[in-house]
Design an enzyme around this catalytic site. Sequence first.
Site, PDB file in Angstrom:
ATOM      1  N   HIS A   1       0.818  -1.211   0.000  1.00  0.00           N
ATOM      2  CA  HIS A   1       0.000   0.000   0.000  1.00  0.00           C
ATOM      3  C   HIS A   1       0.854   1.265   0.000  1.00  0.00           C
ATOM      4  O   HIS A   1       0.446   2.276  -0.568  1.00  0.00           O
ATOM      5  CB  HIS A   1      -0.935   0.022   1.218  1.00  0.00           C
ATOM      6  N   GLY A   2       1.969   1.213   0.647  1.00  0.00           N
ATOM      7  CA  GLY A   2       2.786   2.417   0.664  1.00  0.00           C
ATOM      8  C   GLY A   2       4.150   2.149   1.264  1.00  0.00           C
ATOM      9  O   GLY A   2       4.291   1.313   2.158  1.00  0.00           O
TER      10      GLY A   2
END
Lengths: 468, 380
Positions: free
Chosen positions: A322-323
């Site tokens: 996601h990040g």
Amino acid sequence: MVFTSNIFIFYFLPLLLLLYYALPFRYRNGLLTLAAYVFYGWDRPWFVLLMMYSTVCHYYAARIIAAPGASARLRKGTLAVAIINSLLLLGYFKYGVFAQENANGLLQLLGQQGFRIYQITLPIGISFYTFQTISYTVDVYRGAAPPAQRLTDFTCFVALYPHLIAGPIVRYNTIADQFGHRQHTYERFASGVVLFILGFAKKILLANAMGRIADAVFAAESPDALTAWWGLLAYAGQIYFDFSAYSDIAVGLGRMVGFEIPRNFNSPYLSRSMTEFWQRWHMSLSSFLRDYLYFPLGGNRYGARRSMLNLWLVMLIGGLWHGAAWPFVLWGAYHGMWLALERGFAKRDGLWSFLPRPLQMAVTFFFVLLSWVPFRAESWTAAVAYLRALFGFGAALPNSQLVRGEVFSLHHVMMMAICVFVVTRKTQAWDMARNVSWPKLAWMVPLFVLGLAAMYTQSFNPFLYFQF
Amino acid sequence: MSRACYKTLVFAFLAILFAVPVFQGIWEKAVEGESLRVLGLFKKVPSDANLRAFEKDLEDSSKVAGWLRPMHRQLRWWLMRDLGDKAVAGADGWAYYGPNIRYLGERYFRDLKFGKPADDPAETVADFAQQLARRNIRLLVVPIPSKPAVAPERLRRGLLPSPALSVHTRRFLDELRGRGIEVLDLYWAFGQQQRRWRDRPRLYLAADTHWTGDGARFAAAIVAMSVRGMLGPTPLEPKRNYRRETVTVARRPDIPRMSRLPGEATAFPPENTTAYRVFDEEGAPYADSDDAQLLLLGDSFSRIYQTDEPEAAGLIANLAYELHTPLTSIVNDGGASTLVRQELARSPELLKGKRLVIWTFAERDLRFGMKGWEKIALEE
């Protein structure tokens, strides 16, 4: 290009639909690919080349793997090269800065002088198309999917513009047949229109409204507990409406050109356990992680403990996907912990399955809500400060009372009430698109016009998942 | 469901999709007599910047957008009392400007991860002070308090003015003091006045970002005290004996205007305020003088009532009245952080004979100042 923009709705989409239905079927995949490159390249034209490179690599890798008489060694080697190639690209663009920052931090911890961070621009959607291309090659290797017959089919699959940037993650074998034959009916087109309008309205009218509250509270210096919970609730609404809106629009646009893209959300905030939450939230990612990470790690074949560890590891990696930041890793680890606990001690039922149904939902929502703190906070420190504020251990500085005055205004309270009503309804956009009735039609068009009017009064507000 | 229903929905949707660009094209060609804007896409190299500009131009020129925007703003106001992204509606017909709340309520601008000013305001102020000191000119820095800090009770009931609401500016001023720069914290006086003497005239307008006539007069009195303290007994030249008259002004509030609320006058009618108009010995309204020993750099807080109606009744005129001397001023709406100094750099003769520069700016400019806090070199 953003779906919720003047240029997309009134120029790109009508032109594409006009050309699409004017052309014979054999040219339509090519047209869609070309349109997807324009759509994708609108933000940064040169990143189209990167996607093309990735596409071509995986197309030929799959052909080598599926070639008659290919040795097991060649097949395996080709698969490994294709995967490593994609992961290196993803690693460089998505995790390059993260790695440098961590190396820098480590050096400084050892008393050495840090170095200047080399900034790298993240190509939007790279996480999504990397997963899709990898899944294709792996499926061809496993024999679970046929290799694409034509490069144009495969480029169309990778670049299919509706879901290119933020999912749903589509596997080649689920839509392979549709490249050769698609049904175009009024019913399908109409259901696509319903999904498009509902997704558009969710993003413009609800997600952005919740974003205003969340942005104000998360930026506040030190909110009091009530304001902090209000802001967190707003963020939960924002991310759900934003992301599910993108998925609805993607599926809707897909249907307008005859594609059936799988569902990605199914009332996740009504889940009764964390396991159920992941069966309803970003469903295409959950199934991707299950098939391409959890199973290869051994799944549940090596006993309960190993199964729990595998689940935890998969979610940890999911968090990192996601990040590129530690708070995302924490977020993944937190969800992994719950999934592992539920697998180990509750046989996938919620750990609170003894409670009445509404309470199970409330408890699950509470723990999901907490997980959005590291997901949204700017940094590790900010996440800790926010968690402290939630439980009344923050400083609750007087100047943050001004933010409280702002976010509890009549408008925000009314929007929150509407959002709660929509979230808790069992009938979601997907269900509403199944049957188009006259009464539905009567409010669908005004809703679209209202969304357009709102869009024109808002500043540029891209979808949250663009950054992933 | 019936095929007719599907068909109707599909055609209604497509009709909207196609009607808008077709109508836009006809309007541009037939009514405005221009070439189609959409063709602008092919006139420039498709770089990031050109594509962004093309997209913006297309949306800005959209007739449909032009019609829908006011309708939506009106609807939002009627249904939910929402003023949009830029403003917040308070109680009793008050309105607050969003960036003011953000500046006060969010983290200190220096602690922000994103969106902090490109140049450090403290460095820039210190640099400016040094440049002035080389010319034997002193500097007085006067950030102007924001309305939500001075009059917060209509944003959040029960909240009273307190220095803690404007804590970021205190921190900034402390830093400047530490660097030996002279500062005036108007907030102490403003906050005390609003908190302790509730029957006193209001210092800020209800639906405007600016102060009332009383606010401007009060600020002038406080700044004058500070100036007298700084410059000591040597009188300021040229000496003038001004007189002051009260006048009632109806001011059209700027917050609903910035929110582009249609029919703003109905929702937020013009507000009457008492302004204090200053006249010279000959009975002419106050006017600046280039020969003055004081130079004031300011923004719209210095412009309001001064060059706006009724004229000669703003901060500058009232400061001149208090100090018995005219001022030289450079005023730029929203541009007190950098633009006024750029103007000064273009007219260095304005510094001739000056003893003191009073630099006023809205406190939110520390974070949101137009053109940031660029260092500007003054001609030696």
